[in-house]
Motif scaffolding. Structure first.
Motif, PDB file in Angstrom:
ATOM      1  N   ARG A 130      13.395  68.456 124.257  1.00 36.67           N
ATOM      2  CA  ARG A 130      12.747  69.663 124.744  1.00 36.67           C
ATOM      3  C   ARG A 130      13.299  70.008 126.125  1.00 36.67           C
ATOM      4  O   ARG A 130      13.328  69.145 127.012  1.00 36.67           O
ATOM      5  CB  ARG A 130      11.227  69.469 124.803  1.00 36.67           C
ATOM      6  N   THR A 132      12.573  78.411 120.009  1.00 37.27           N
ATOM      7  CA  THR A 132      11.397  78.576 120.850  1.00 37.27           C
ATOM      8  C   THR A 132      10.491  79.626 120.229  1.00 37.27           C
ATOM      9  O   THR A 132      10.813  80.210 119.187  1.00 37.27           O
ATOM     10  CB  THR A 132      11.804  78.924 122.296  1.00 37.27           C
ATOM     11  N   LEU A 157      12.414  75.034 124.851  1.00 37.08           N
ATOM     12  CA  LEU A 157      13.356  75.067 123.740  1.00 37.08           C
ATOM     13  C   LEU A 157      13.366  73.693 123.081  1.00 37.08           C
ATOM     14  O   LEU A 157      13.421  72.666 123.770  1.00 37.08           O
ATOM     15  CB  LEU A 157      14.749  75.431 124.257  1.00 37.08           C
ATOM     16  N   ILE A 194       6.780  73.476 117.956  1.00 39.53           N
ATOM     17  CA  ILE A 194       7.339  73.928 119.231  1.00 39.53           C
ATOM     18  C   ILE A 194       6.222  74.016 120.266  1.00 39.53           C
ATOM     19  O   ILE A 194       6.214  73.284 121.251  1.00 39.53           O
ATOM     20  CB  ILE A 194       8.058  75.287 119.090  1.00 39.53           C
TER      21      ILE A 194
END
Length: 285
Positions: A2, A153, A188, A273
């Motif tokens: 991440r 994302t 992300l 996410i």
């Protein structure tokens, strides 16, 4: 893995999303603090980050996160890419991903924001999976597409419908690029983190009431196909951003139409996410 933008600095985020490691400091200056420039050396960054020690990562507030890609050179947004959304919009399903527009980079923000609603506007919501490029792609096949992706994302394609559809020849970009109309984040996530990056749940709710819920397996044009088709026309660059389309449930498609009003909170998510959280206020006079 991440990757996030914490107060304008590039960080690695722990798997639980609770702590962050400053990349410039941890890499001894090998990578600078810019959350944008890292995409120009993505392969080298990933090689380093996979070995990075997160033991010294520190707690942070999600409200301090900015857009994971704050200044992309190109932003692409695809319309009518879910059949049910095309139907609620009273359009045929396209046979090519030609319903395309941009969101100007100045509208991109982080995951937790306050957004001013334009006066006399009809502001709508559109939750989307957003793809970020990690390698240049030009005239590539769908089978090669995922290898060119840095990560995924969450995005909200906030849309002011009056501006979007006004004029003798309507164009979408202005009504979708007002200040704060491109929330992204919270970070992300690299494709290897997902069991199947082509089948992710996404949705949004207003004040706790579900508005949209779908799965990316229902995209008319999947992520690899979108990347391949776009790359036949022009080169995609590291750090470019691709909004992949929204499922059914937008305000414009309801009877009667329903739009955002001051005081409401919109929470958007993509499973695996994270979530975005936008609070809406009246524009200052």
């Amino acid at each position: 893995m991440r990757v996030a933008n914490l107060g304008g600095r590039l960080v690695l985020v722990t798997a639980d999303g609770a702590r962050a490691l400053d990349v410039q400091g941890a890499s001894g200056g090998r990578f600078d603090s810019s959350p944008q420039r890292v995409y120009d050396e993505w392969a080298e960054f990933v090689s380093w980050a996979e070995r990075a020690d997160l033991a010294s990562a520190e707690p942070f507030s999600v409200s301090d996160l900015g857009a994971p890609v704050p200044a992309p050179r190109q932003v692409f947004a695809i319309g009518l890419n879910y059949r049910a959304h095309a139907a609620e919009s009273h359009f045929d399903v396209p046979d090519q991903p030609t319903v395309m527009f941009t969101k100007w980079p100045s509208c991109l923000t982080g995951p937790v924001t306050t957004v001013e609603l334009p006066p006399e506007g009809h502001t709508d919501w559109e939750v989307e999976l957003v793809v970020v490029m990690g390698r240049s792609a030009y005239r590539i096949s769908p089978g090669r597409a995922w290898a060119h992706v840095a990560g995924l994302t969450v995005g909200q394609d906030l849309s002011e419908r009056i501006t979007q559809t006004s004029g003798p020849s309507p164009q979408f970009s202005l009504g979708k690029s007002l200040p704060g109309f491109g929330p992204t984040g919270p970070w992300l996530v690299t494709p290897d983190e997902f069991d199947d990056p082509d089948d992710l749940e996404l949705g949004c709710a207003i004040n706790g009431e579900e508005m949209q819920k779908g799965r990316t397996r229902d995209l008319v044009f999947s992520v690899p196909v979108l990347i391949s088709r776009l790359s036949q026309k022009l080169p995609l660059l590291p750090g470019d951003v691709l909004f992949t389309g929204t499922p059914a449930g937008v305000g414009l498609g309801r009877t009667p139409p329903r739009y955002l009003v001051p005081g409401e909170e919109l929470v958007s998510y993509v499973a695996g996410i994270g979530e975005l959280r936008q609070r809406f206020v009246a524009a200052a006079v």
